[in-house]
Design a protein around this motif. Structure first.
Motif, PDB file in Angstrom:
ATOM      1  N   ALA A 160       0.817  -1.207   0.000  1.00  0.00           N
ATOM      2  CA  ALA A 160       0.000   0.000   0.000  1.00  0.00           C
ATOM      3  C   ALA A 160       0.850   1.257   0.000  1.00  0.00           C
ATOM      4  O   ALA A 160       0.402   2.324  -0.404  1.00  0.00           O
ATOM      5  N   CYS A 161       2.129   1.137   0.429  1.00  0.00           N
ATOM      6  CA  CYS A 161       2.990   2.304   0.534  1.00  0.00           C
ATOM      7  C   CYS A 161       3.856   2.486  -0.706  1.00  0.00           C
ATOM      8  O   CYS A 161       4.144   3.604  -1.104  1.00  0.00           O
ATOM      9  N   ALA A 162       4.278   1.389  -1.296  1.00  0.00           N
ATOM     10  CA  ALA A 162       5.172   1.456  -2.464  1.00  0.00           C
ATOM     11  C   ALA A 162       4.599   0.601  -3.585  1.00  0.00           C
ATOM     12  O   ALA A 162       4.116  -0.508  -3.349  1.00  0.00           O
ATOM     13  N   THR A 163       4.656   1.136  -4.792  1.00  0.00           N
ATOM     14  CA  THR A 163       4.142   0.379  -5.939  1.00  0.00           C
ATOM     15  C   THR A 163       4.948  -0.886  -6.177  1.00  0.00           C
ATOM     16  O   THR A 163       4.396  -1.949  -6.457  1.00  0.00           O
ATOM     17  N   ASN A 164       6.275  -0.764  -6.068  1.00  0.00           N
ATOM     18  CA  ASN A 164       7.150  -1.908  -6.313  1.00  0.00           C
ATOM     19  C   ASN A 164       8.089  -2.102  -5.124  1.00  0.00           C
ATOM     20  O   ASN A 164       9.186  -1.542  -5.097  1.00  0.00           O
ATOM     21  N   PRO A 165       7.675  -2.888  -4.134  1.00  0.00           N
ATOM     22  CA  PRO A 165       8.561  -3.147  -2.997  1.00  0.00           C
ATOM     23  C   PRO A 165       9.838  -3.854  -3.462  1.00  0.00           C
ATOM     24  O   PRO A 165       9.844  -4.579  -4.454  1.00  0.00           O
ATOM     25  N   THR A 166      10.913  -3.649  -2.734  1.00  0.00           N
ATOM     26  CA  THR A 166      12.175  -4.324  -3.033  1.00  0.00           C
ATOM     27  C   THR A 166      12.096  -5.773  -2.571  1.00  0.00           C
ATOM     28  O   THR A 166      11.680  -6.055  -1.439  1.00  0.00           O
ATOM     29  N   ILE A 167      12.473  -6.706  -3.448  1.00  0.00           N
ATOM     30  CA  ILE A 167      12.454  -8.133  -3.107  1.00  0.00           C
ATOM     31  C   ILE A 167      13.887  -8.641  -3.049  1.00  0.00           C
ATOM     32  O   ILE A 167      14.665  -8.454  -3.980  1.00  0.00           O
ATOM     33  N   ILE A 168      14.220  -9.274  -1.940  1.00  0.00           N
ATOM     34  CA  ILE A 168      15.554  -9.852  -1.748  1.00  0.00           C
ATOM     35  C   ILE A 168      15.388 -11.343  -1.497  1.00  0.00           C
ATOM     36  O   ILE A 168      14.652 -11.755  -0.585  1.00  0.00           O
ATOM     37  N   SER A 169      16.073 -12.171  -2.307  1.00  0.00           N
ATOM     38  CA  SER A 169      15.984 -13.625  -2.172  1.00  0.00           C
ATOM     39  C   SER A 169      17.339 -14.188  -1.777  1.00  0.00           C
ATOM     40  O   SER A 169      18.380 -13.726  -2.241  1.00  0.00           O
ATOM     41  N   SER A 170      17.312 -15.204  -0.941  1.00  0.00           N
ATOM     42  CA  SER A 170      18.544 -15.872  -0.513  1.00  0.00           C
ATOM     43  C   SER A 170      18.324 -17.377  -0.473  1.00  0.00           C
ATOM     44  O   SER A 170      17.507 -17.862   0.316  1.00  0.00           O
ATOM     45  N   PRO A 171      19.041 -18.126  -1.358  1.00  0.00           N
ATOM     46  CA  PRO A 171      19.950 -17.680  -2.422  1.00  0.00           C
ATOM     47  C   PRO A 171      19.162 -16.951  -3.519  1.00  0.00           C
ATOM     48  O   PRO A 171      17.963 -17.204  -3.689  1.00  0.00           O
ATOM     49  N   PRO A 172      19.806 -16.060  -4.262  1.00  0.00           N
ATOM     50  CA  PRO A 172      19.095 -15.323  -5.310  1.00  0.00           C
ATOM     51  C   PRO A 172      18.768 -16.195  -6.515  1.00  0.00           C
ATOM     52  O   PRO A 172      19.374 -17.261  -6.720  1.00  0.00           O
ATOM     53  N   SER A 173      17.809 -15.735  -7.299  1.00  0.00           N
ATOM     54  CA  SER A 173      17.458 -16.420  -8.541  1.00  0.00           C
ATOM     55  C   SER A 173      18.688 -16.497  -9.450  1.00  0.00           C
ATOM     56  O   SER A 173      19.462 -15.546  -9.532  1.00  0.00           O
ATOM     57  N   GLY A 174      18.854 -17.652 -10.120  1.00  0.00           N
ATOM     58  CA  GLY A 174      20.004 -17.837 -10.991  1.00  0.00           C
ATOM     59  C   GLY A 174      21.190 -18.464 -10.301  1.00  0.00           C
ATOM     60  O   GLY A 174      22.247 -18.633 -10.925  1.00  0.00           O
ATOM     61  N   SER A 175      21.035 -18.832  -9.020  1.00  0.00           N
ATOM     62  CA  SER A 175      22.133 -19.460  -8.281  1.00  0.00           C
ATOM     63  C   SER A 175      22.266 -20.927  -8.671  1.00  0.00           C
ATOM     64  O   SER A 175      21.338 -21.550  -9.193  1.00  0.00           O
ATOM     65  N   LEU A 176      23.445 -21.487  -8.384  1.00  0.00           N
ATOM     66  CA  LEU A 176      23.686 -22.913  -8.574  1.00  0.00           C
ATOM     67  C   LEU A 176      23.266 -23.624  -7.297  1.00  0.00           C
ATOM     68  O   LEU A 176      23.834 -23.399  -6.231  1.00  0.00           O
ATOM     69  N   PHE A 177      22.250 -24.478  -7.395  1.00  0.00           N
ATOM     70  CA  PHE A 177      21.735 -25.207  -6.242  1.00  0.00           C
ATOM     71  C   PHE A 177      22.305 -26.623  -6.233  1.00  0.00           C
ATOM     72  O   PHE A 177      22.248 -27.325  -7.246  1.00  0.00           O
ATOM     73  N   PRO A 178      22.861 -27.065  -5.112  1.00  0.00           N
ATOM     74  CA  PRO A 178      23.425 -28.422  -5.053  1.00  0.00           C
ATOM     75  C   PRO A 178      22.327 -29.476  -5.023  1.00  0.00           C
ATOM     76  O   PRO A 178      21.150 -29.180  -4.756  1.00  0.00           O
ATOM     77  N   VAL A 179      22.713 -30.716  -5.281  1.00  0.00           N
ATOM     78  CA  VAL A 179      21.773 -31.833  -5.224  1.00  0.00           C
ATOM     79  C   VAL A 179      21.219 -31.946  -3.808  1.00  0.00           C
ATOM     80  O   VAL A 179      21.950 -31.864  -2.818  1.00  0.00           O
ATOM     81  N   GLY A 180      19.902 -32.119  -3.713  1.00  0.00           N
ATOM     82  CA  GLY A 180      19.236 -32.196  -2.418  1.00  0.00           C
ATOM     83  C   GLY A 180      18.116 -31.172  -2.330  1.00  0.00           C
ATOM     84  O   GLY A 180      17.735 -30.557  -3.326  1.00  0.00           O
ATOM     85  N   THR A 181      17.593 -30.976  -1.119  1.00  0.00           N
ATOM     86  CA  THR A 181      16.518 -30.009  -0.898  1.00  0.00           C
ATOM     87  C   THR A 181      17.098 -28.722  -0.335  1.00  0.00           C
ATOM     88  O   THR A 181      17.779 -28.731   0.702  1.00  0.00           O
ATOM     89  N   ASN A 182      16.838 -27.620  -1.018  1.00  0.00           N
ATOM     90  CA  ASN A 182      17.351 -26.308  -0.640  1.00  0.00           C
ATOM     91  C   ASN A 182      16.178 -25.384  -0.305  1.00  0.00           C
ATOM     92  O   ASN A 182      15.204 -25.329  -1.049  1.00  0.00           O
ATOM     93  N   ILE A 183      16.282 -24.652   0.789  1.00  0.00           N
ATOM     94  CA  ILE A 183      15.240 -23.716   1.200  1.00  0.00           C
ATOM     95  C   ILE A 183      15.635 -22.305   0.764  1.00  0.00           C
ATOM     96  O   ILE A 183      16.735 -21.834   1.064  1.00  0.00           O
ATOM     97  N   VAL A 184      14.718 -21.643   0.055  1.00  0.00           N
ATOM     98  CA  VAL A 184      14.936 -20.273  -0.413  1.00  0.00           C
ATOM     99  C   VAL A 184      14.050 -19.329   0.392  1.00  0.00           C
ATOM    100  O   VAL A 184      12.853 -19.591   0.565  1.00  0.00           O
ATOM    101  N   SER A 185      14.630 -18.248   0.895  1.00  0.00           N
ATOM    102  CA  SER A 185      13.880 -17.234   1.630  1.00  0.00           C
ATOM    103  C   SER A 185      13.776 -15.969   0.780  1.00  0.00           C
ATOM    104  O   SER A 185      14.782 -15.471   0.266  1.00  0.00           O
ATOM    105  N   CYS A 186      12.553 -15.450   0.623  1.00  0.00           N
ATOM    106  CA  CYS A 186      12.317 -14.225  -0.147  1.00  0.00           C
ATOM    107  C   CYS A 186      11.648 -13.195   0.766  1.00  0.00           C
ATOM    108  O   CYS A 186      10.648 -13.508   1.430  1.00  0.00           O
TER     109      CYS A 186
END
Length: 222
Positions: free
Chosen positions: A96-122
């Motif tokens: 409601a305050c900003a049209t386009n809030p800043t989004i930060i992802s960890s690991p970021p999109s385009g990262s190399l993910f190792p074999v297994g289950t990886n949790i991404v926080s956005c």
């Protein structure tokens, strides 16, 4: 009359009869509201007869509502090598305050993910400092490597059994483009393969040649 200022600038004026001021129109911040009142006996030419009054009030509008963020659904991909897989994704956010809030992802999109289950926080952060986060899982399956030949043995005059180090698909078993069966490995001359039968274990095949095999038949795949 009602006069509303923000940062020293007049942003709204109205008569007392208008009754209200919509702060949503002007967003957050500090507003100075000045109300001027006069009655029917006001005489500006003679201040002694004036019936007028003025009052002011400061109104501070804050945004304490966090943005809304939506993570992708859980993803499952297959690794392209033993190192894992590069995965891209696109979380979305609104506020409601900003049209386009800043989004930060960890690991970021385009990262190399190792074999297994990886949790991404956005996390989404708006212009007023409010934040909201979500998580999703990226499951990376082991790479599907091409089966490699580990042994070959002659079964009779026209057939040879071959074994691989990993399962062979039915389509691979029928694709003989890059397979070579040698009657005599020393002469480097392959003989025709008529058929390839995949066995029930999925890791071995029986090859049949149109030629009577002699010597020490061998098989290779490229």
């Amino acid at each position: 009359s009602v006069v509303v200022t923000k940062d020293g600038n007049v942003i709204h004026t109205s008569s007392a009869a208008s009754g209200s001021f919509d702060f949503n129109t002007y967003g957050t911040g500090v507003f100075e509201i000045t109300v001027n009142a006069t009655d029917a006996h006001n005489d500006r030419a003679n201040d002694s007869l004036s019936n007028a009054a003025t009052c002011s009030q400061t109104v501070t509008i804050l945004d304490t509502t966090p943005p809304v963020i939506v993570c992708p659904t859980n993803l499952t991909v297959t690794a392209i090598s033993s190192n894992g897989a590069v995965v891209t994704f696109s979380p979305t956010a609104s506020d409601a305050c900003a049209t386009n809030p800043t989004i930060i992802s960890s690991p970021p999109s385009g990262s190399l993910f190792p074999v297994g289950t990886n949790i991404v926080s956005c996390c989404a952060v708006d212009a007023c400092g409010n934040s909201n986060c979500c998580t999703f899982a990226v499951r990376v399956l082991p790479p599907v490597l091409a089966p490699k030949l580990i042994s070959a043995a002659s079964l009779d005059g026209y057939t040879i059994g071959v074994c691989f180090n990993s399962p062979v698909s039915a389509s691979t078993a029928q694709n003989k483009t890059n397979w070579y069966l040698f009657d005599d490995p020393g002469d480097g001359m392959p003989v025709p393969i008529l058929s390839a039968a995949l066995r029930s274990d999925g890791m071995s095949m029986i090859l049949t040649s149109s030629n009577l095999l002699s010597g020490s038949p061998a098989f290779s795949v490229t």
